[in-house]
Design an enzyme around this catalytic site. Structure first.
Site, PDB file in Angstrom:
ATOM      1  N   GLU A 262       0.841  -1.199   0.000  1.00  0.00           N
ATOM      2  CA  GLU A 262       0.000   0.000   0.000  1.00  0.00           C
ATOM      3  C   GLU A 262       0.878   1.252   0.000  1.00  0.00           C
ATOM      4  O   GLU A 262       1.956   1.264   0.586  1.00  0.00           O
ATOM      5  CB  GLU A 262      -0.867  -0.021   1.268  1.00  0.00           C
ATOM      6  CG  GLU A 262      -1.583   1.284   1.595  1.00  0.00           C
ATOM      7  CD  GLU A 262      -2.058   1.345   3.034  1.00  0.00           C
ATOM      8  OE1 GLU A 262      -2.986   2.125   3.303  1.00  0.00           O
ATOM      9  OE2 GLU A 262      -1.512   0.620   3.891  1.00  0.00           O
ATOM     10  N   LYS A 317      -9.571   1.583  -1.608  1.00  0.00           N
ATOM     11  CA  LYS A 317      -9.944   1.141  -0.272  1.00  0.00           C
ATOM     12  C   LYS A 317     -11.351   1.592   0.065  1.00  0.00           C
ATOM     13  O   LYS A 317     -11.669   2.779  -0.012  1.00  0.00           O
ATOM     14  CB  LYS A 317      -8.938   1.713   0.733  1.00  0.00           C
ATOM     15  CG  LYS A 317      -9.039   1.138   2.134  1.00  0.00           C
ATOM     16  CD  LYS A 317      -7.902   1.698   2.984  1.00  0.00           C
ATOM     17  CE  LYS A 317      -7.892   1.106   4.379  1.00  0.00           C
ATOM     18  NZ  LYS A 317      -6.803   1.692   5.200  1.00  0.00           N
ATOM     19  N   CYS A 367      -4.710  -2.755   3.717  1.00  0.00           N
ATOM     20  CA  CYS A 367      -4.389  -2.507   5.117  1.00  0.00           C
ATOM     21  C   CYS A 367      -5.496  -2.888   6.100  1.00  0.00           C
ATOM     22  O   CYS A 367      -5.806  -4.059   6.297  1.00  0.00           O
ATOM     23  CB  CYS A 367      -3.996  -1.037   5.285  1.00  0.00           C
ATOM     24  SG  CYS A 367      -3.291  -0.667   6.919  1.00  0.00           S
TER      25      CYS A 367
END
Length: 497
Positions: A262, A317, A367
């Site tokens: 990321e 995300k 994440c």
């Protein structure tokens, strides 16, 4: 004395979490909480429930403190260190508040279920599991410190997860603790009985593990690059300076899918020189490169695919980290916008798998999303055959933080029966097979290129399809325990008659 039992329960439960001492502590650590709650009023029980989880979180999440008092202030210079400490304490309070509800309802319900051993055990296990589930809901939801995390290496017991999920395992842990607590009160040799029960549980888990299919090798391979770039280096360097450190490593590879962590670059690769260089390199080496960067569209925390055909954003995300990537409940917490990282992001559109030519359908996550079962479940239902988590984790100075994050990958893998590859900046970069076994990992806090053989699967587990049904079971038992008549009042009525 009750307060000491409470503190002991918090400490033992924290020491059972990933990265600390021994996971088997979790099978008896709550016994001391139940002892502390004996003969407590509703108000005292409410306070004790809150303090139990406050102390537990302070130990379990201690690694957050350096991020708030050192790393974020040093990197972004938006607030002083003392304010970071205040934010840490506030975080602990928010985490512990749901367990004040546990203490409250425990005190109300125990009068109805006492002396009914199994009903009592199911009520307490349901109440704990339900409160822990509620802690993970909403814009500030967080699942760190779920009791099931302690079992991430107990591969045999993990085989319940494709049916019950991690909260089903939490329910089982609390149920065992409550039954052992009841047994201790009536036994003349309580320590021996508790030790025997824990030993039997561990033996059953290890026995089940021995009957699982052996790990396999797939036909297609990818390379997971652990880049090891510190936050200060990342945010104080230009994108081209960061690219120059990666270029030599990428040039050594060819004819393979390369996955990077990321937030490798703070700029959008579709609109800068870095993207042009990566596109050229991918074309020359026949590489397919997936990397994290900030998309200008939003902005969004995104993943990009770079190959001979060009550069395209493949995933953004969806579940953003509170305060750092988005501001939750702005009317309440508007004053805390100084905690934001590079920028506040817009959420992605959906949990959609990505099809890379020559590779199985891949479900990417970024994440914090691996802390929750929902992204993995939706990706698999939508067709993902393999799961990949791209994360940073370079903010954390302690390996316990890395281990706690990686332990979530174990649960996401076994819940969905999908191979899961985590690609991290600082670590842990590693591979978990569909049965929850950790197959390989890279050394933390150093550069590494981890070669992974992909094992695509198409089956959909019960848990993937139906989710946390165990929570509704818990709701039923909690209501039953609260609505049953108080046994003490029944006895008084009988005596009076």
């Amino acid at each position: 004395m009750s307060f000491l039992f409470l503190a002991l329960s918090s400490v033992l439960t924290a020491l059972a979490m990933p990265g600390f001492l021994f996971g088997f502590f979790v099978w008896f650590s709550l016994i001391f909480l139940f002892i502390a709650l004996e003969n407590k009023s509703v108000l005292e029980s409410t306070l004790y429930g809150f303090l139990y989880f406050f102390f537990f979180s302070a130990i379990n999440l201690y690694w957050v403190l350096p991020v708030l008092v050192e790393n974020l202030p040093r990197t972004f210079s938006r607030f002083p260190s003392w304010l970071g400490f205040f934010v840490f304490v506030l975080m602990l309070v928010i985490e512990a508040l749901p367990f004040a509800l546990f203490g409250l309802l425990y005190a109300i319900g125990k009068r109805s279920v006492e002396n009914r051993i199994w009903l009592d055990a199911f009520f307490v296990a349901s109440l704990y599991t339900l409160v822990d589930y509620l802690r993970g809901l909403g814009e500030m939801g967080f699942t760190g410190g779920t009791l099931a995390d302690a079992l991430y290496r107990e591969v045999g017991l993990l085989q319940l997860a494709p049916i019950l999920g991690s909260y089903g395992l939490t329910f089982l842990i609390v149920l065992v603790n409550r039954l052992l607590y009841t047994m201790m009160k009536k036994s003349s040799r309580p320590i021996e009985r508790v030790a025997l029960a824990v030993l039997l549980i561990v033996l059953v888990s290890r026995s089940v593990e021995n009957f699982l299919p052996l790990p396999q090798d797939g036909e297609t391979k990818l390379v997971a690059l652990q880049t090891h770039v510190t936050p200060e280096e990342k945010y104080r360097s230009s994108s081209m300076e960061l690219y120059s450190k990666l270029e030599g490593h990428l040039e050594k590879l060819g004819n393979v899918l390369v996955v990077l962590p990321e937030d490798v670059f703070p700029s959008d690769p579709t609109r800068d020189e870095v993207g042009e260089n990566l596109h050229k390199l991918a074309s020359e080496k026949n590489l397919k490169i997936v990397l994290g960067a900030v998309s200008r569209e939003g902005p969004k925390n995104s993943l990009f695919l770079i190959d001979e055909w060009g550069i395209r954003r493949i995933y953004s995300k969806v579940r953003l980290f509170p305060f750092v990537e988005m501001l939750p409940y702005e009317r309440i917490f508007g004053a805390f916008n100084f905690l934001r990282g590079l920028a506040y992001f817009q959420p992605g559109e959906a949990f959609s798998p990505v099809k890379v030519e020559g590779y199985p359908s891949i479900g990417f996550q970024i994440c914090f999303e691996s802390y929750f079962s929902e992204p993995s479940r939706k990706l698999v239902v939508n067709g993902a055959e393999v799961l990949i988590v791209c994360t940073n984790d370079g903010w954390f100075a302690y390996n316990i933080a890395l281990m706690q994050h990686f332990s979530k990958a174990v649960f996401r893998a076994v819940e969905t029966r999908r191979q899961l590859v985590q690609v991290s900046n600082a670590g842990i970069t590693g591979v978990v097979d569909p049965y929850g076994r950790i197959v390989k990992v890279s050394p933390v806090r150093m550069y590494d290129a981890l070669e992974v053989s992909l094992i695509p699967r198409e089956e959909i587990t019960f848990y993937t399809r139906y989710g946390d049904l165990v929570v509704w079971f818990c709701v039923g038992f909690v209501l039953l325990g609260l609505l049953l008549p108080d046994q003490r009042r029944i006895r008084v009525r009988r005596i009076w008659r």
